[in-house]
Design a protein around this motif. Sequence first.
Motif, PDB file in Angstrom:
ATOM      1  N   HIS A   1      -2.165  -4.041   4.588  1.00 42.19           N
ATOM      2  CA  HIS A   1      -1.683  -4.937   5.651  1.00 42.19           C
ATOM      3  C   HIS A   1      -2.421  -4.729   6.989  1.00 42.19           C
ATOM      4  O   HIS A   1      -2.612  -5.678   7.753  1.00 42.19           O
ATOM      5  CB  HIS A   1      -0.178  -4.795   5.845  1.00 42.19           C
ATOM      6  CG  HIS A   1       0.281  -3.421   6.264  1.00 42.19           C
ATOM      7  ND1 HIS A   1       0.259  -3.001   7.571  1.00 42.19           N
ATOM      8  CD2 HIS A   1       0.760  -2.373   5.547  1.00 42.19           C
ATOM      9  CE1 HIS A   1       0.698  -1.750   7.639  1.00 42.19           C
ATOM     10  NE2 HIS A   1       1.006  -1.359   6.422  1.00 42.19           N
TER      11      HIS A   1
ATOM     12  N   TRP B   1      -2.089   4.530  17.357  1.00 37.64           N
ATOM     13  CA  TRP B   1      -2.800   3.984  16.188  1.00 37.64           C
ATOM     14  C   TRP B   1      -4.125   3.418  16.700  1.00 37.64           C
ATOM     15  O   TRP B   1      -4.219   2.232  17.085  1.00 37.64           O
ATOM     16  CB  TRP B   1      -2.000   2.869  15.519  1.00 37.64           C
ATOM     17  CG  TRP B   1      -0.700   3.266  14.874  1.00 37.64           C
ATOM     18  CD1 TRP B   1      -0.467   4.357  14.084  1.00 37.64           C
ATOM     19  CD2 TRP B   1       0.545   2.553  14.947  1.00 37.64           C
ATOM     20  NE1 TRP B   1       0.846   4.361  13.667  1.00 37.64           N
ATOM     21  CE2 TRP B   1       1.477   3.268  14.171  1.00 37.64           C
ATOM     22  CE3 TRP B   1       0.972   1.395  15.573  1.00 37.64           C
ATOM     23  CZ2 TRP B   1       2.795   2.852  14.008  1.00 37.64           C
ATOM     24  CZ3 TRP B   1       2.281   0.962  15.420  1.00 37.64           C
ATOM     25  CH2 TRP B   1       3.175   1.698  14.652  1.00 37.64           C
TER      26      TRP B   1
ATOM     27  N   LYS C   1       0.847  -1.198   0.000  1.00 41.15           N
ATOM     28  CA  LYS C   1       0.000   0.000   0.000  1.00 41.15           C
ATOM     29  C   LYS C   1       0.883   1.247   0.000  1.00 41.15           C
ATOM     30  O   LYS C   1       2.028   1.190   0.445  1.00 41.15           O
ATOM     31  CB  LYS C   1      -0.926   0.016   1.207  1.00 41.15           C
ATOM     32  CG  LYS C   1      -0.350  -0.364   2.570  1.00 41.15           C
ATOM     33  CD  LYS C   1       0.788   0.467   3.069  1.00 41.15           C
ATOM     34  CE  LYS C   1       0.473   1.919   3.226  1.00 41.15           C
ATOM     35  NZ  LYS C   1       1.650   2.724   3.730  1.00 41.15           N
TER      36      LYS C   1
ATOM     37  N   ASN D   1      -3.611   3.382   6.200  1.00 43.87           N
ATOM     38  CA  ASN D   1      -3.814   2.122   6.925  1.00 43.87           C
ATOM     39  C   ASN D   1      -5.075   2.192   7.769  1.00 43.87           C
ATOM     40  O   ASN D   1      -5.865   1.251   7.818  1.00 43.87           O
ATOM     41  CB  ASN D   1      -2.621   1.813   7.828  1.00 43.87           C
ATOM     42  CG  ASN D   1      -1.361   1.546   7.025  1.00 43.87           C
ATOM     43  OD1 ASN D   1      -1.428   1.086   5.891  1.00 43.87           O
ATOM     44  ND2 ASN D   1      -0.225   1.835   7.618  1.00 43.87           N
TER      45      ASN D   1
ATOM     46  N   ASP E   1       0.451   8.216   4.025  1.00 41.93           N
ATOM     47  CA  ASP E   1       1.068   6.902   3.830  1.00 41.93           C
ATOM     48  C   ASP E   1       0.743   5.979   5.013  1.00 41.93           C
ATOM     49  O   ASP E   1       0.273   4.869   4.810  1.00 41.93           O
ATOM     50  CB  ASP E   1       2.578   7.060   3.627  1.00 41.93           C
ATOM     51  CG  ASP E   1       3.249   5.724   3.432  1.00 41.93           C
ATOM     52  OD1 ASP E   1       3.342   5.262   2.298  1.00 41.93           O
ATOM     53  OD2 ASP E   1       3.635   5.101   4.458  1.00 41.93           O
ATOM     54  N   PRO E   2       0.956   6.397   6.254  1.00 38.93           N
ATOM     55  CA  PRO E   2       0.398   5.586   7.365  1.00 38.93           C
ATOM     56  C   PRO E   2      -1.102   5.763   7.542  1.00 38.93           C
ATOM     57  O   PRO E   2      -1.818   4.817   7.874  1.00 38.93           O
ATOM     58  CB  PRO E   2       1.166   6.079   8.600  1.00 38.93           C
ATOM     59  CG  PRO E   2       1.653   7.443   8.223  1.00 38.93           C
ATOM     60  CD  PRO E   2       1.866   7.427   6.749  1.00 38.93           C
TER      61      PRO E   2
ATOM     62  N   TRP F   1       9.796   5.538  11.188  1.00 38.78           N
ATOM     63  CA  TRP F   1       9.225   4.548  10.267  1.00 38.78           C
ATOM     64  C   TRP F   1       9.632   4.756   8.813  1.00 38.78           C
ATOM     65  O   TRP F   1       9.477   3.860   7.991  1.00 38.78           O
ATOM     66  CB  TRP F   1       7.702   4.527  10.387  1.00 38.78           C
ATOM     67  CG  TRP F   1       7.266   4.080  11.744  1.00 38.78           C
ATOM     68  CD1 TRP F   1       6.845   4.863  12.786  1.00 38.78           C
ATOM     69  CD2 TRP F   1       7.250   2.736  12.247  1.00 38.78           C
ATOM     70  NE1 TRP F   1       6.576   4.088  13.887  1.00 38.78           N
ATOM     71  CE2 TRP F   1       6.808   2.786  13.585  1.00 38.78           C
ATOM     72  CE3 TRP F   1       7.562   1.496  11.682  1.00 38.78           C
ATOM     73  CZ2 TRP F   1       6.676   1.637  14.375  1.00 38.78           C
ATOM     74  CZ3 TRP F   1       7.438   0.353  12.455  1.00 38.78           C
ATOM     75  CH2 TRP F   1       6.990   0.427  13.789  1.00 38.78           C
ATOM     76  N   HIS F   2      10.148   5.979   8.500  1.00 40.82           N
ATOM     77  CA  HIS F   2      10.578   6.257   7.118  1.00 40.82           C
ATOM     78  C   HIS F   2      11.856   7.076   7.127  1.00 40.82           C
ATOM     79  O   HIS F   2      11.930   8.126   6.498  1.00 40.82           O
ATOM     80  CB  HIS F   2       9.470   6.974   6.353  1.00 40.82           C
ATOM     81  CG  HIS F   2       8.246   6.156   6.202  1.00 40.82           C
ATOM     82  ND1 HIS F   2       8.040   5.290   5.147  1.00 40.82           N
ATOM     83  CD2 HIS F   2       7.148   6.023   7.004  1.00 40.82           C
ATOM     84  CE1 HIS F   2       6.884   4.689   5.291  1.00 40.82           C
ATOM     85  NE2 HIS F   2       6.315   5.118   6.409  1.00 40.82           N
TER      86      HIS F   2
ATOM     87  N   PHE G   1       2.296  12.866  11.448  1.00 37.48           N
ATOM     88  CA  PHE G   1       3.531  12.167  11.101  1.00 37.48           C
ATOM     89  C   PHE G   1       4.702  12.659  11.955  1.00 37.48           C
ATOM     90  O   PHE G   1       5.805  12.160  11.827  1.00 37.48           O
ATOM     91  CB  PHE G   1       3.869  12.421   9.616  1.00 37.48           C
ATOM     92  CG  PHE G   1       4.235  11.190   8.843  1.00 37.48           C
ATOM     93  CD1 PHE G   1       4.484  11.281   7.466  1.00 37.48           C
ATOM     94  CD2 PHE G   1       4.357   9.931   9.426  1.00 37.48           C
ATOM     95  CE1 PHE G   1       4.850  10.163   6.702  1.00 37.48           C
ATOM     96  CE2 PHE G   1       4.715   8.818   8.679  1.00 37.48           C
ATOM     97  CZ  PHE G   1       4.958   8.941   7.323  1.00 37.48           C
TER      98      PHE G   1
ATOM     99  N   GLU H   1       2.285   8.883  14.354  1.00 36.25           N
ATOM    100  CA  GLU H   1       3.568   8.190  14.479  1.00 36.25           C
ATOM    101  C   GLU H   1       4.692   9.145  14.094  1.00 36.25           C
ATOM    102  O   GLU H   1       4.452  10.274  13.671  1.00 36.25           O
ATOM    103  CB  GLU H   1       3.600   6.933  13.612  1.00 36.25           C
ATOM    104  CG  GLU H   1       3.518   7.193  12.130  1.00 36.25           C
ATOM    105  CD  GLU H   1       3.570   5.919  11.301  1.00 36.25           C
ATOM    106  OE1 GLU H   1       2.743   5.009  11.502  1.00 36.25           O
ATOM    107  OE2 GLU H   1       4.461   5.843  10.433  1.00 36.25           O
TER     108      GLU H   1
HETATM  109  O1  LIG Z   1       2.243   1.241   6.171  1.00 40.00           O
HETATM  110  C1  LIG Z   1       2.822   1.810   7.056  1.00 40.00           C
HETATM  111  O2  LIG Z   1       2.853   1.379   8.376  1.00 40.00           O
HETATM  112  C2  LIG Z   1       3.508   2.389   9.161  1.00 40.00           C
HETATM  113  C3  LIG Z   1       4.303   1.722  10.261  1.00 40.00           C
HETATM  114  O3  LIG Z   1       5.187   0.803   9.644  1.00 40.00           O
HETATM  115  C4  LIG Z   1       3.388   0.984  11.224  1.00 40.00           C
HETATM  116  O4  LIG Z   1       2.995  -0.215  10.698  1.00 40.00           O
HETATM  117  C5  LIG Z   1       4.351   3.170   8.151  1.00 40.00           C
HETATM  118  O5  LIG Z   1       4.506   4.515   8.502  1.00 40.00           O
HETATM  119  C6  LIG Z   1       3.499   3.087   6.910  1.00 40.00           C
HETATM  120  O6  LIG Z   1       4.271   3.170   5.713  1.00 40.00           O
END
Ligand SMILES: O=C1O[C@@H]([C@H](O)CO)[C@H](O)[C@H]1O
Length: 308
Positions: free
Chosen positions: A118, A230, A90, A172, A168-169, A151-152, A222, A146
Motif C-alpha cells: 500500500h 516515516w 502486506k 512498507n 511489518d511496518p 498501530w497494532h 516499533f 512508529e
Molecule cells: O502496514 C502498516 O502500516 C503501518 C501503519 O498503519 C502506517 O500506515 C502499520 O504498522 C503496518 O502494519
Amino acid sequence: MQPIRLGLVGYGKIAQDQHVPAINANPAFQLVSVATQGRPCAGVENFQSLSELLERGPHVDAIAFCTPPQGRFALVRQALAAGKHVLVEKPPCATLGEAMALVDQAEEQGVSGLFAWHSRYAPGIEAARDWLATRTLQSVQIDWKEDVRKWHPGQAWIWQPGGLGVFDPGINALSIATHLLALPLFVESAELRVPANCQSPIAASIKMSDARHLDVRAEFDFDHGHDELWSIEIRCTEGILRLDNGGARLSIDGVRQAVSEEGEYAAVYRHFQQLIADKASDLDLQPLRLVADSFFVGSRTEVEPFFD
Ligand SMILES: O=C1O[C@@H]([C@H](O)CO)[C@H](O)[C@H]1O
Ligand SMILES: NC(=O)C1=CN([C@@H]2O[C@H](COP(=O)(O)OP(=O)(O)OC[C@H]3O[C@@H](n4cnc5c(N)ncnc54)[C@H](O)[C@@H]3O)[C@@H](O)[C@H]2O)C=CC1
C-alpha cells in the motif's frame, strides 16, 4: 457494467480503517461477504471461515485478504483454487517460499492477483520516481519509526514467528525503496533487536546496497513515540529528494512538491480493478526478499521484554 463482487477475509484493524471504506467508495466493487474470527462487518453476510464463505455465501468474483500473515498462504491458495481474483495485504505470506507459490498458482489459474504494497500508492511516490529517473543517486537513508501500541494494539501475532515484528511496518519502506530504485537491492548486514519475550524484532538497523554500490541504510523502530517518523531521504548529485509522512509529502532541496490527491487504499483498489480488467497480476516479491535476507544475515541482540 456489473460491479466486481468482493469477499473479504479478516475484518480487523486495517480492513475497518482502510479496506472497507475504500471498497465502498469505489463503484467498481461491491462488498458482499466477510469471513472473520472477530466482530462481524455490518451490511454484508458474515461467516466464520473462508470455506463457509465460498460454500454458503453469495457468489464472489474476488477476495481481499486482511488476516495476519501467518496462515494466510492456505487461505489465498484456497481462493485461487476456487478461481477467485485475490488482493493480498502486506506482507503477502509468512515466508518467501509461500509467496513464490502464490505467484505461480495465480498464473496457473489465470486469475488476477495483487500483493497490496500500500505504501507504494502514497501521494508523493510517482512524482518522486519520475524525478529520480534522471538523477545520479549517491545515498539513501530510511527512517521508519512508529508506536506498535498505536498501530497494532493487542496484536500478539506480530511478535510470533512469521509476524515480522518491526519489519511489518518496515517492509512498507522497503516496498517504496524497491519501487523508486532502478537496481535490485541486497542486504549487506542487519542488526535485529529482539525483546526477551518475543520471537520477532522491535527494532532493526539494516545496511543495503546495489550493483553500483549505492549506500542504503534503514533504521526501523516499533517502540517510537506517538509522532511517527516515516521518511526516506535520497541524496543525488543534482539535489536531495525527501519523502515524509510515509510518502504523502515530497520535497526536493527543501521545497514541497505537488503530489497526487488520491489516498493509498483508493489507489490500491483502482489498481486491482485495472488488473482484473486487463487479466493481469502485480505480485512483487522484492520487499519480502529483503526482509528474509535481513533475517538470514541479521545479528540478534536481546533487549528488554515488550509488554503491550
Ligand atoms: O502496514 C502498516 O502500516 C503501518 C501503519 O498503519 C502506517 O500506515 C502499520 O504498522 C503496518 O502494519
Ligand atoms: N494495523 C495496521 O495499521 C495495518 C496493518 N496492515 C496489514 O494488515 C494485516 C492485518 O493487520 P491488522 O488488521 O492490523 O490485524 P488485526 O489483528 O487487527 O486483524 C486481523 C483479522 O483477521 C481475522 N482472522 C485471523 N485469522 C483468520 C482466519 N483464518 N479466517 C478469517 N479471519 C481471520 C481476525 O479475526 C482479525 O479480525 C497484516 O498483514 C498487517 O501487516 C496493513 C496496513 C496497516
